[in-house]
Design an enzyme around this catalytic site. Sequence first.
Site, PDB file in Angstrom:
ATOM      1  N   VAL A   9     140.933  62.147 112.828  1.00 42.30           N
ATOM      2  CA  VAL A   9     141.959  62.589 111.891  1.00 42.30           C
ATOM      3  C   VAL A   9     142.950  61.412 111.979  1.00 42.30           C
ATOM      4  O   VAL A   9     142.795  59.928 112.755  1.00 42.30           O
ATOM      5  CB  VAL A   9     142.646  63.404 111.669  1.00 42.30           C
ATOM      6  CG1 VAL A   9     142.101  64.715 111.352  1.00 42.30           C
ATOM      7  CG2 VAL A   9     144.369  64.067 112.479  1.00 42.30           C
ATOM      8  N   SER A  10     142.883  60.818 110.197  1.00 46.76           N
ATOM      9  CA  SER A  10     143.626  59.344 110.461  1.00 46.76           C
ATOM     10  C   SER A  10     144.836  59.548 109.209  1.00 46.76           C
ATOM     11  O   SER A  10     144.623  60.273 108.467  1.00 46.76           O
ATOM     12  CB  SER A  10     142.863  57.484 110.263  1.00 46.76           C
ATOM     13  OG  SER A  10     141.889  58.073 109.232  1.00 46.76           O
ATOM     14  N   SER A  11     145.755  58.655 108.873  1.00 45.17           N
ATOM     15  CA  SER A  11     146.650  58.454 107.621  1.00 45.17           C
ATOM     16  C   SER A  11     145.966  58.602 106.929  1.00 45.17           C
ATOM     17  O   SER A  11     146.402  59.023 105.898  1.00 45.17           O
ATOM     18  CB  SER A  11     147.895  57.525 108.570  1.00 45.17           C
ATOM     19  OG  SER A  11     146.869  55.969 108.519  1.00 45.17           O
ATOM     20  N   GLY A  13     142.673  59.635 106.372  1.00 43.70           N
ATOM     21  CA  GLY A  13     141.377  60.747 106.351  1.00 43.70           C
ATOM     22  C   GLY A  13     142.924  61.981 106.054  1.00 43.70           C
ATOM     23  O   GLY A  13     141.600  63.285 105.492  1.00 43.70           O
ATOM     24  N   VAL A  46     143.827  58.705 114.479  1.00 44.35           N
ATOM     25  CA  VAL A  46     144.211  57.221 114.241  1.00 44.35           C
ATOM     26  C   VAL A  46     144.797  57.033 113.515  1.00 44.35           C
ATOM     27  O   VAL A  46     145.183  57.416 112.324  1.00 44.35           O
ATOM     28  CB  VAL A  46     142.981  56.636 114.452  1.00 44.35           C
ATOM     29  CG1 VAL A  46     142.900  55.046 113.254  1.00 44.35           C
ATOM     30  CG2 VAL A  46     141.932  57.059 115.241  1.00 44.35           C
TER      31      VAL A  46
END
Length: 236
Positions: A9-11, A13, A46
Amino acid sequence: MRLAGYLRVSSTGQLDGYGFDVQRADIERWAKANGHKIVEWFTDAVTGKYDAPDRPGLTDAVQMIRRPAQAEGIVVGKLDRLARALTVQEAILALVWREGASVFTAEDGEVQQDDPDDPMRTAIRQVQGVFAELDRKTVVKRLRDGRKEKAKTGRKAVGEYAYGFAGQGQGRERDAAPEPTEQAAVRRIVELRESGASYRVIASTLDAEGHKPRRAAAWSAMAVRNIVQRQEQQSG
């Protein structure tokens, strides 16, 4: 087939709702339907600009397929979970294939290796990667533009707030508001510092009294120091 499950996952996503739980559920359903076994799970959260070199979860997943291999491949929910940038995606695929392993997605099954007799296969995969990267960059730009507009109103332009405060309100009305539990810890820090206690002693005292830092399991002298300095700047 024995596979390493990889979740990312990301900021940005998180905006599509495709978090760890959803990704894992997709992979588990796919693996069960196709007779595969997930031997171990790896995750990365991430943020910002970082990609493959700073993803320990991905690094560990790749190690699973290196000889002597503990897994025969890596599976992700969607191909864009493997990498946010096309160049990184292609590099990871090449690395896995070079080790004689496979890459799967719960969405489309096995990612087929390049075939000189079928150049369209590679082209389609790369075009999908291009659009995934474009989508991410578009979201990032939209968020950046939103922060700039919000800053013009005098409100805090980012979602992260200093210890002692939390976001309140929605959309452009969202701004920092005191968080009672953290404010109590801040007051205790100031009180102890004014009494002459060192940062390390303050950290130990906060732990003993049950005051919790925002993310870490225990207080550190550095975290205390940062709060003290911020309070001094505000009062100065």
